[in-house]
Design an enzyme around this catalytic site. Structure first.
Site, PDB file in Angstrom:
ATOM      1  N   GLU A  44       0.878  -1.159   0.000  1.00 31.73           N
ATOM      2  CA  GLU A  44       0.000   0.000   0.000  1.00 31.73           C
ATOM      3  C   GLU A  44       0.924   1.220   0.000  1.00 31.73           C
ATOM      4  O   GLU A  44       1.813   1.318   0.844  1.00 31.73           O
ATOM      5  CB  GLU A  44      -0.883  -0.005   1.266  1.00 31.73           C
ATOM      6  CG  GLU A  44      -1.894   1.102   1.203  1.00 31.73           C
ATOM      7  CD  GLU A  44      -2.767   1.226   2.450  1.00 31.73           C
ATOM      8  OE1 GLU A  44      -2.703   0.356   3.331  1.00 31.73           O
ATOM      9  OE2 GLU A  44      -3.489   2.220   2.511  1.00 31.73           O
ATOM     10  N   ARG A 269       5.509 -12.828   9.612  1.00 31.40           N
ATOM     11  CA  ARG A 269       6.162 -11.579   9.249  1.00 31.40           C
ATOM     12  C   ARG A 269       7.489 -11.445   9.980  1.00 31.40           C
ATOM     13  O   ARG A 269       7.706 -12.045  11.032  1.00 31.40           O
ATOM     14  CB  ARG A 269       5.262 -10.379   9.496  1.00 31.40           C
ATOM     15  CG  ARG A 269       4.792 -10.182  10.913  1.00 31.40           C
ATOM     16  CD  ARG A 269       3.657  -9.173  10.985  1.00 31.40           C
ATOM     17  NE  ARG A 269       4.091  -7.827  10.692  1.00 31.40           N
ATOM     18  CZ  ARG A 269       3.505  -7.031   9.797  1.00 31.40           C
ATOM     19  NH1 ARG A 269       2.460  -7.441   9.136  1.00 31.40           N
ATOM     20  NH2 ARG A 269       3.954  -5.819   9.579  1.00 31.40           N
ATOM     21  N   LYS A 279       4.914   0.896   9.276  1.00 29.69           N
ATOM     22  CA  LYS A 279       4.984   2.137   8.515  1.00 29.69           C
ATOM     23  C   LYS A 279       4.382   3.285   9.313  1.00 29.69           C
ATOM     24  O   LYS A 279       4.860   4.405   9.267  1.00 29.69           O
ATOM     25  CB  LYS A 279       4.219   1.983   7.193  1.00 29.69           C
ATOM     26  CG  LYS A 279       5.051   1.370   6.091  1.00 29.69           C
ATOM     27  CD  LYS A 279       4.299   1.361   4.778  1.00 29.69           C
ATOM     28  CE  LYS A 279       3.335   0.211   4.710  1.00 29.69           C
ATOM     29  NZ  LYS A 279       2.692   0.036   3.414  1.00 29.69           N
TER      30      LYS A 279
HETATM   31  P1  ATP Z   1       2.936  -1.942   7.816  1.00 27.02           P
HETATM   32  O1  ATP Z   1       2.175  -2.510   8.946  1.00 27.02           O
HETATM   33  O2  ATP Z   1       4.371  -1.700   8.092  1.00 27.02           O
HETATM   34  O3  ATP Z   1       2.265  -0.751   7.196  1.00 27.02           O
HETATM   35  P2  ATP Z   1       1.705  -3.530   5.855  1.00 27.02           P
HETATM   36  O4  ATP Z   1       1.580  -5.005   5.936  1.00 27.02           O
HETATM   37  O5  ATP Z   1       0.510  -2.728   6.104  1.00 27.02           O
HETATM   38  O6  ATP Z   1       2.925  -3.088   6.723  1.00 27.02           O
HETATM   39  P3  ATP Z   1       1.762  -3.397   3.035  1.00 27.02           P
HETATM   40  O7  ATP Z   1       2.163  -2.267   2.182  1.00 27.02           O
HETATM   41  O8  ATP Z   1       0.332  -3.777   3.077  1.00 27.02           O
HETATM   42  O9  ATP Z   1       2.286  -3.081   4.476  1.00 27.02           O
HETATM   43  O10 ATP Z   1       2.668  -4.667   2.739  1.00 27.02           O
HETATM   44  C1  ATP Z   1       2.996  -5.153   1.482  1.00 27.02           C
HETATM   45  C2  ATP Z   1       3.408  -6.584   1.623  1.00 27.02           C
HETATM   46  O11 ATP Z   1       4.522  -6.700   2.503  1.00 27.02           O
HETATM   47  C3  ATP Z   1       2.293  -7.402   2.220  1.00 27.02           C
HETATM   48  O12 ATP Z   1       2.151  -8.598   1.489  1.00 27.02           O
HETATM   49  C4  ATP Z   1       2.742  -7.637   3.625  1.00 27.02           C
HETATM   50  O13 ATP Z   1       2.235  -8.840   4.125  1.00 27.02           O
HETATM   51  C5  ATP Z   1       4.267  -7.649   3.499  1.00 27.02           C
HETATM   52  N1  ATP Z   1       4.880  -7.261   4.761  1.00 27.02           N
HETATM   53  C6  ATP Z   1       4.651  -6.149   5.484  1.00 27.02           C
HETATM   54  N2  ATP Z   1       5.356  -6.160   6.634  1.00 27.02           N
HETATM   55  C7  ATP Z   1       6.056  -7.316   6.640  1.00 27.02           C
HETATM   56  C8  ATP Z   1       6.977  -7.922   7.557  1.00 27.02           C
HETATM   57  N3  ATP Z   1       7.316  -7.345   8.709  1.00 27.02           N
HETATM   58  N4  ATP Z   1       7.502  -9.120   7.228  1.00 27.02           N
HETATM   59  C9  ATP Z   1       7.180  -9.710   6.075  1.00 27.02           C
HETATM   60  N5  ATP Z   1       6.327  -9.205   5.171  1.00 27.02           N
HETATM   61  C10 ATP Z   1       5.769  -8.019   5.439  1.00 27.02           C
HETATM   62 MG    MG Z   2      -1.208  -2.609   5.022  1.00 28.70          MG
END
Ligand code: ATP
Ligand code: MG
Length: 559
Positions: A44, A269, A279
């Site tokens: 995102e 994760r 983020k």
């Molecule tokens: P954040 O909570 O940091 O905003 P998010 O999961 O909301 O992370 P996205 O932009 O939705 O961020 O993530 C893109 C991809 O990266 C998704 O498939 C998510 O599962 C993966 N991802 C995010 N954080 C991690 C992590 N700590 N370890 C492994 N994969 C991750």
């Molecule tokens: Mg997200």
């Protein structure tokens, strides 16, 4: 798919087998998707990517490389309020920098019309309805883990009425929160995600790509399976928190009637010691100016790690070493540090740099003489060749390499003691000069010309070797030393607190003359101090700024 990183060999791109690959192997055997393997990385665009995302990037792109398949970069831009073009650009840059190329660059917003039409289809099948409960009522009707939910009073309104209202939602006739489109599943389901989840919400906000074309936006859980299906993704890899959402993922694809729908597979994760992987939290640090920006070298962001001096291959190696599993665990940051040390060990030139200078004068060395001494660029890799270092009467040594009243077992310089100056001569301390306040400002030594390095001198031995830089032939620079941005704290509920002392700037550092050629992003080992990179942002034509990537001491093997 290939790689734009010269360090990336085919071997290192192919990630080791894991439970996800076992599932893919099964599918290939059964021909579930023919012989196709198609993955995607779906960020995102609401912030910069962090090292956790790097794990997901390496897994998704690495899997496609391993199976000769494809991987898309898809922006999951269904939340207009938080998303920005700046983030889209930074994400593209980070994926490329890590060494990967996407097959297609796509945006969820490209499918808004198709998603809308599929929602209409669900209403017509009596699988969705427009609900007018307020957000609070909705929560109340939802029940909780112990009590089943209650049906919304709007649940059984006529299909025609829902169709009509949904269209009016789209044309902007209602306020935010006034109505939602909900799936009609089961308010008594033990899985809360199946209790008539929302499919669409009203948001009167401009979108960074679609502008004001829409004022209803699909919910993530509805949009994501459709994005995957539209693109022909076979294996939709995501993190463990989506496990309980999988029944709804499957429901959406069954009810919108796809052949061979994609399969969601969850993995744990990445969590790390001393690093925050959210983020939202990282954005807070940026907004509150607790760091220089998203690419502050202390940040867990990919851009921060890049500026810190991490290489793409060190991060890929790290992602490989931590593996992929279903079990949550915390990876020690020393593993990441180990990976960059290993990467730079044989490639970085090793040079002398004095970070906290103390003047050393050789009283019996001729005034004005400059001798160019020979030194190896990397004692473990002769291929990197040799260089010449100017040696002069006045030098700088490290302040803590001298003690006036040393404890026992101190083998460096002190009055009356003799040490080797690295790549040069033995010097013996004869006199200490102090200022009026009693601070040591200079040490005076004599040298022995017989003891020159590389001449095979065996006359006597000394116990200490210290590094030095000529006081007249050098390069002055600033050096930044870092501590972790977060330190463990028993008192804090998250287990970590922000470390206000995580940056130390040294503005009077003297480096060997050969640093004259240093360019932005060049990486070196400073003897005894660690690995350093020339900062890409703050370095100017006339002034070098270095960031310490990591110290030399590897604590990983002990742990
Ligand atoms: P954040 O909570 O940091 O905003 P998010 O999961 O909301 O992370 P996205 O932009 O939705 O961020 O993530 C893109 C991809 O990266 C998704 O498939 C998510 O599962 C993966 N991802 C995010 N954080 C991690 C992590 N700590 N370890 C492994 N994969 C991750
Ligand atoms: Mg997200």
């Amino acid at each position: 798919m290939n790689s734009n990183d010269k360090n990336m060999s085919a071997e290192s791109a192919i990630i080791q087998s894991n439970f996800i690959h076992n599932i893919i192997d099964e599918d290939l055997k059964k021909g579930t998707y023919g012989q196709k393997v198609y993955t995607r990385f779906p960020p995102e665009p609401n912030g910069y990517l962090h090292i956790g995302h790097a794990k997901s990037i390496c897994l998704n792109f690495g899997t496609a490389i391993k199976y000769n398949g494809k991987c898309n970069l898809r922006f999951d831009d269904t939340n207009p309020v938080k998303e920005e073009v700046e983030y889209v650009e930074s994400i593209k840059e980070d994926v490329k920098w890590l060494g990967f190329e996407w097959d297609e660059l796509l945006f969820a917003s490209d499918y808004f019309e198709e998603m809308y039409q599929l929602a209409v289809k669900l209403i017509k099948k009596d699988k969705a309805y427009v609900c007018e409960l307020t957000p609070e009522q909705m929560r109340e009707y939802r029940g909780n883990f112990d009590t089943p939910g209650k049906d919304s009073p709007y649940r059984n309104r006529p299909i025609e009425e829902s169709l009509n209202l949904f269209e009016k939602m789209r044309t902007g006739e209602f306020a935010e929160g006034q109505m939602t489109l909900r799936a009609k599943i089961d308010m008594a389901s033990p899985n809360m995600n199946m209790r008539d989840p929302a499919l669409y919400r009203i948001v009167h906000a401009s979108h960074h790509r679609t502008g004001d074309a829409w004022c209803i936006y699909p919910m993530y859980d509805y949009a994501h399976p459709l994005e995957d299906a539209i693109e022909g993704i076979t294996h939709s890899i995501c993190t463990l928190e989506f496990e309980a959402h999988r029944p709804f993922y499957d429901w959406v694809l069954i009810e919108t009637e796809w052949n061979n729908p994609p399969k969601q597979i969850e993995f744990a994760r990445l969590e790390m010691t001393n690093m925050v992987m959210s983020k939202r939290y990282l954005k807070k640090l940026v907004d509150e100016k607790l760091v220089q920006g998203w690419d502050d070298p202390r940040m867990s962001t990919i851009s921060g790690l890049r500026r810190r001096g991490y290489t793409p291959s060190s991060i890929r190696t790290f992602a490989e070493k931590i593996g992929v599993s279903k079990a949550n665990s915390e990876v020690d940051i020393s593993l990441l540090e180990h990976c960059i040390r290993e990467d730079l060990k044989l490639t970085a030139h090793r040079k002398m740099a004095v970070l906290d200078p103390l003047k050393l004068v050789i009283t019996n060395y001729p005034e004005g003489e400059v001798e160019y001494l020979d030194a190896e660029n990397n004692s473990e890799n002769p291929e990197l060749g040799n260089r010449k270092i100017p040696f002069t009467k006045e030098l700088y040594i490290e302040r803590d390499d001298f003690m006036e009243n040393p404890p026992s077992k101190y083998y460096r310089l002190f009055p009356g003691n003799e040490v080797r100056l690295r790549n040069a001569y033995f010097v013996k301390c004869e006199e200490v000069i102090k200022d009026d306040a009693g601070n040591i400002v200079e040490v005076r030594c004599t040298y022995d010309p017989e003891t020159k390095s590389g001449t095979g001198f065996t006359g006597r031995k000394v116990k200490g070797t210290i590094h030095w830089v000529s006081a007249t032939h050098n390069v002055k620079a600033s050096v930044r030393l870092y501590d972790y941005l977060f330190v463990k704290s028993e008192n804090d509920e998250e287990g970590y607190v922000y470390n206000a002392n995580s940056l130390k700037v040294l503005d009077e550092c003297y480096l060997e003359k050969s640093f004259e050629d240093a360019k932005k992003d060049d990486k070196y080992q400073f003897n005894r101090h660690g690995y350093f990179v020339v900062d890409t942002k703050d370095t100017t034509e006339n002034h070098l700024v270095f960031n310490r990537i990591v110290s030399l001491k590897d604590s990983f093997n002990k742990k």
